[in-house]
Design a protein around this motif. Structure first.
Motif, PDB file in Angstrom:
ATOM      1  N   LEU A   4      36.818 -23.624 102.266  1.00  0.00           N
ATOM      2  CA  LEU A   4      36.322 -24.972 102.474  1.00  0.00           C
ATOM      3  C   LEU A   4      35.416 -25.418 101.332  1.00  0.00           C
ATOM      4  CD1 LEU A   4      36.198 -27.476 104.228  1.00  0.00           C
ATOM      5  CD2 LEU A   4      34.346 -26.398 105.524  1.00  0.00           C
ATOM      6  N   ILE A   8      35.931 -28.850  99.164  1.00  0.00           N
ATOM      7  CA  ILE A   8      34.890 -29.873  99.028  1.00  0.00           C
ATOM      8  C   ILE A   8      34.563 -30.106  97.554  1.00  0.00           C
ATOM      9  CG2 ILE A   8      32.481 -30.441  99.544  1.00  0.00           C
ATOM     10  CD1 ILE A   8      32.877 -28.842 102.197  1.00  0.00           C
ATOM     11  N   GLN A  34      34.059 -35.837 107.488  1.00  0.00           N
ATOM     12  CA  GLN A  34      35.401 -35.873 106.917  1.00  0.00           C
ATOM     13  C   GLN A  34      36.025 -34.477 106.849  1.00  0.00           C
ATOM     14  OE1 GLN A  34      35.628 -38.095 103.290  1.00  0.00           O
ATOM     15  NE2 GLN A  34      37.658 -37.327 102.780  1.00  0.00           N
ATOM     16  N   PHE A  35      35.195 -33.461 106.549  1.00  0.00           N
ATOM     17  CA  PHE A  35      35.704 -32.095 106.416  1.00  0.00           C
ATOM     18  C   PHE A  35      35.459 -31.258 107.674  1.00  0.00           C
ATOM     19  CE2 PHE A  35      35.433 -33.365 101.972  1.00  0.00           C
ATOM     20  CZ  PHE A  35      36.680 -32.944 101.523  1.00  0.00           C
TER      21      PHE A  35
END
Length: 151
Positions: A4, A8, A34-35
């Motif tokens: 992740l 990002i 959003q993530f």
């Protein structure tokens, strides 16, 4: 599968490419939504992947919704930056040695007289009086100022 943090980081770098600008604004909470991650994950990416040693300057703006400004420093003089930061400063530097570097930047017309004096005040022992390891803190402050001055 990419981590992740990598995703990002790539997303933020794409924001720079899409904007054709060296400054972007992000809102940490919106990016975290959003993530689907915690805002601390965004902080982690910013503090580890977007450092001044890597050519970025981060400013946090509070109030009015708040946002984070990420500035991609221009790479002119990057060899000079690298030399000063890695070879001359390192992880720790004394006040005397730091002043030598600052005065050299002034004599080379890289910084102004006022910038020279401001840099000296920012790294002197009186300013860093409450800091246990002054030389390490001094080195980090000096590196940040040089990154901005040579960008």
């Amino acid at each position: 599968m990419a981590k992740l943090s990598d995703i990002i980081e790539e997303f933020i770098k794409e924001m720079f490419n899409d904007s054709n600008n060296n400054i972007i604004l992000i809102q940490r909470n919106e990016l975290a939504d959003q993530f689907s991650c915690a805002p601390s994950q965004i902080n982690y990416v910013l503090t580890t992947r977007f450092t001044y040693n890597k050519g970025y300057l981060i400013e946090s703006k509070r109030g009015g919704g708040g946002h984070i400004v990420i500035k991609q420093l221009n790479h002119e003089g990057s060899n000079e930056r690298e030399t000063i930061i890695n070879q001359s400063i390192g992880n720790s530097i004394t006040y005397h040695n730091a002043v030598d570097i600052i005065e050299n930047l002034y004599e080379s017309n890289i910084i102004t007289d006022r910038e020279c004096e401001l840099m000296k005040i920012a790294i002197n022992d009186r300013t860093l009086i409450l800091t246990e390891n002054r030389n390490k803190v001094r080195a980090e402050i000096l590196k940040a100022m040089i990154m901005v001055s040579l960008s």
